[in-house]
Scaffold this active site. Structure first.
Site, mmCIF file in Angstrom:
data_model
loop_
_atom_site.group_PDB
_atom_site.id
_atom_site.type_symbol
_atom_site.label_atom_id
_atom_site.label_comp_id
_atom_site.label_asym_id
_atom_site.label_seq_id
_atom_site.Cartn_x
_atom_site.Cartn_y
_atom_site.Cartn_z
ATOM 1 N N LYS A 10 0.848 -1.208 0.000
ATOM 2 C CA LYS A 10 0.000 0.000 0.000
ATOM 3 C C LYS A 10 0.874 1.245 0.000
ATOM 4 O O LYS A 10 2.051 1.201 0.372
ATOM 5 C CB LYS A 10 -0.938 0.031 1.208
ATOM 6 N N PRO A 93 9.829 -3.857 -0.287
ATOM 7 C CA PRO A 93 10.928 -3.525 0.623
ATOM 8 C C PRO A 93 10.484 -3.577 2.092
ATOM 9 O O PRO A 93 9.329 -3.287 2.414
ATOM 10 C CB PRO A 93 11.308 -2.104 0.214
ATOM 11 N N ASP A 135 -2.075 -1.236 10.486
ATOM 12 C CA ASP A 135 -2.429 -1.260 9.062
ATOM 13 C C ASP A 135 -2.521 -2.680 8.493
ATOM 14 O O ASP A 135 -2.255 -2.894 7.317
ATOM 15 C CB ASP A 135 -1.577 -0.303 8.219
HETATM 16 O O1 C5P Z 1 0.226 -0.745 15.109
HETATM 17 P P1 C5P Z 1 1.654 -1.018 14.785
HETATM 18 O O2 C5P Z 1 2.197 -2.205 15.543
HETATM 19 O O3 C5P Z 1 1.943 -1.086 13.346
HETATM 20 O O4 C5P Z 1 2.461 0.241 15.316
HETATM 21 C C1 C5P Z 1 3.850 0.261 15.539
HETATM 22 C C2 C5P Z 1 4.170 1.405 16.477
HETATM 23 O O5 C5P Z 1 3.889 2.666 15.844
HETATM 24 C C3 C5P Z 1 3.320 1.427 17.743
HETATM 25 O O6 C5P Z 1 3.902 0.668 18.762
HETATM 26 C C4 C5P Z 1 3.278 2.898 18.091
HETATM 27 O O7 C5P Z 1 4.461 3.281 18.755
HETATM 28 C C5 C5P Z 1 3.297 3.578 16.748
HETATM 29 N N1 C5P Z 1 1.943 3.936 16.266
HETATM 30 C C6 C5P Z 1 1.314 5.061 16.805
HETATM 31 N N2 C5P Z 1 0.076 5.418 16.333
HETATM 32 C C7 C5P Z 1 -0.524 4.716 15.341
HETATM 33 C C8 C5P Z 1 0.106 3.590 14.773
HETATM 34 C C9 C5P Z 1 1.342 3.242 15.263
HETATM 35 O O8 C5P Z 1 1.846 5.727 17.688
HETATM 36 N N3 C5P Z 1 -1.703 5.129 14.884
#
Ligand code: C5P
Length: 292
Positions: A10, A93, A135
């Protein structure tokens, strides 16, 4: 039985980070778009082990892989005893803002439901996906999508179509968590800015350069000047729009036609970048081609 699943990448046409929430995540307004670049997942049954094999040495094949976590969670939810061997042909990537790991996790859930001949209801599938990453759920729907909440809540939008995209990566990794924590200035209070969604619905690609933006650019282009350089070079090569995807490190560019995007691809490769041509994949095509 072998199941093959296409795991698409995406980009984000627009990404606003509004404020930091009480749960530590950030509230987003984003427009996701699935594109033609994809990994392939090839799955077969084992007695009980979950094995991951990948042709890219940078991808960990242990319990930390989202594919592994997705398989374990699906097994717990369904009570299945079988295992699976999951081969990942990596083309997207890694840690590059294109949702590769998240897409692999979503494709694993869909693929293993077929392989293990189990089904879970949509809300349960969504909960597992959202627990794996913000996501992941978007990859159940595909096309042009509005993403809100921490990015996990997605709604279909009128499709934006583009046949001449160029994806360029300077082969560096950006940590999503670090990118978010660098957004101090933006996260102090709610941002008054709003993505004008009507532009996407009514005018589509023609008006995109006016509304496409990414709040992460402000910090990531400073901490990673290599990405800023990619963006500048794409603009010099005639891109109508060049924007970082997610928290980086990939920059996607929109060109007028295939000829100019192909020429730009050659130039960017000559600089030593990873550069792939792509096009948007609409919802209908997305959903009908995952298991092709
Ligand atoms: O949800 P995901 O595991 O992909 O997110 C990785 C990190 O990115 C989270 O631990 C958080 O620190 C940050 N994040 C955030 N706000 C979001 C999505 C991700 O702060 N909406």
């Amino acid at each position: 039985m072998t199941i093959r699943v296409k795991s698409y990448a995406k980009i984000n046409w627009a990404l606003d980070v509004l404020f930091k929430r009480e749960d530590g995540y950030h509230e987003l307004r984003t427009i996701y778009q699935t594109v033609s670049l994809h990994d392939n997942l090839i799955m077969s049954k084992t007695d009980s082990a979950i094995e991951i094999i990948c042709d890219d040495a940078r991808v960990p094949c242990d319990e930390t892989n989202l594919v592994y976590k997705a398989a374990v969670k699906l097994r717990q939810a369904t009570g299945v005893e079988s295992g699976a061997r999951i081969e990942i042909e990596k083309r997207i990537p890694v840690a590059a803002g294109m949702g590769g790991g998240s897409s692999n996790a979503a494709a694993t859930l869909l693929g293993l439901e077929k392989l293990w001949q189990v089904s879970i209801d949509e809300s349960q599938r969504f909960d597992i996906a959202a627990s794996l990453g913000s996501d992941v759920p978007l990859f159940f729907m595909g096309g042009t999508l509005l993403g809100i909440g921490r990015g996990e809540e997605v709604y279909p939008l009128e499709e934006v179509e583009c046949a001449s995209l160029l994806l360029v990566n300077p082969v560096i990794h950006v940590s999503t968590a670090t990118a978010y924590s660098s957004l101090r200035r933006l996260t102090r209070e709610a941002s008054p800015r709003k993505i004008p969604f009507t532009f996407f619905a009514a005018k589509g690609i023609r008006e995109l350069p006016l509304v496409a933006r990414n709040d992460f650019e402000e910090v990531v282009l400073v901490t990673h000047p290599e990405i800023a350089e990619v963006k500048e070079r794409l603009q010099r090569l005639g891109a109508k729009l060049a924007l970082m995807s997610g928290s980086g490190s990939t920059v996607f560019a929109v060109f007028d036609n295939l000829k100019t995007s192909e020429r730009a691809q050659l130039e960017m490769r000559a600089f030593g970048y990873w550069a792939e041509l792509a096009r948007t994949v609409g919802r209908k095509e997305y959903q009908s081609s995952i298991f092709e």
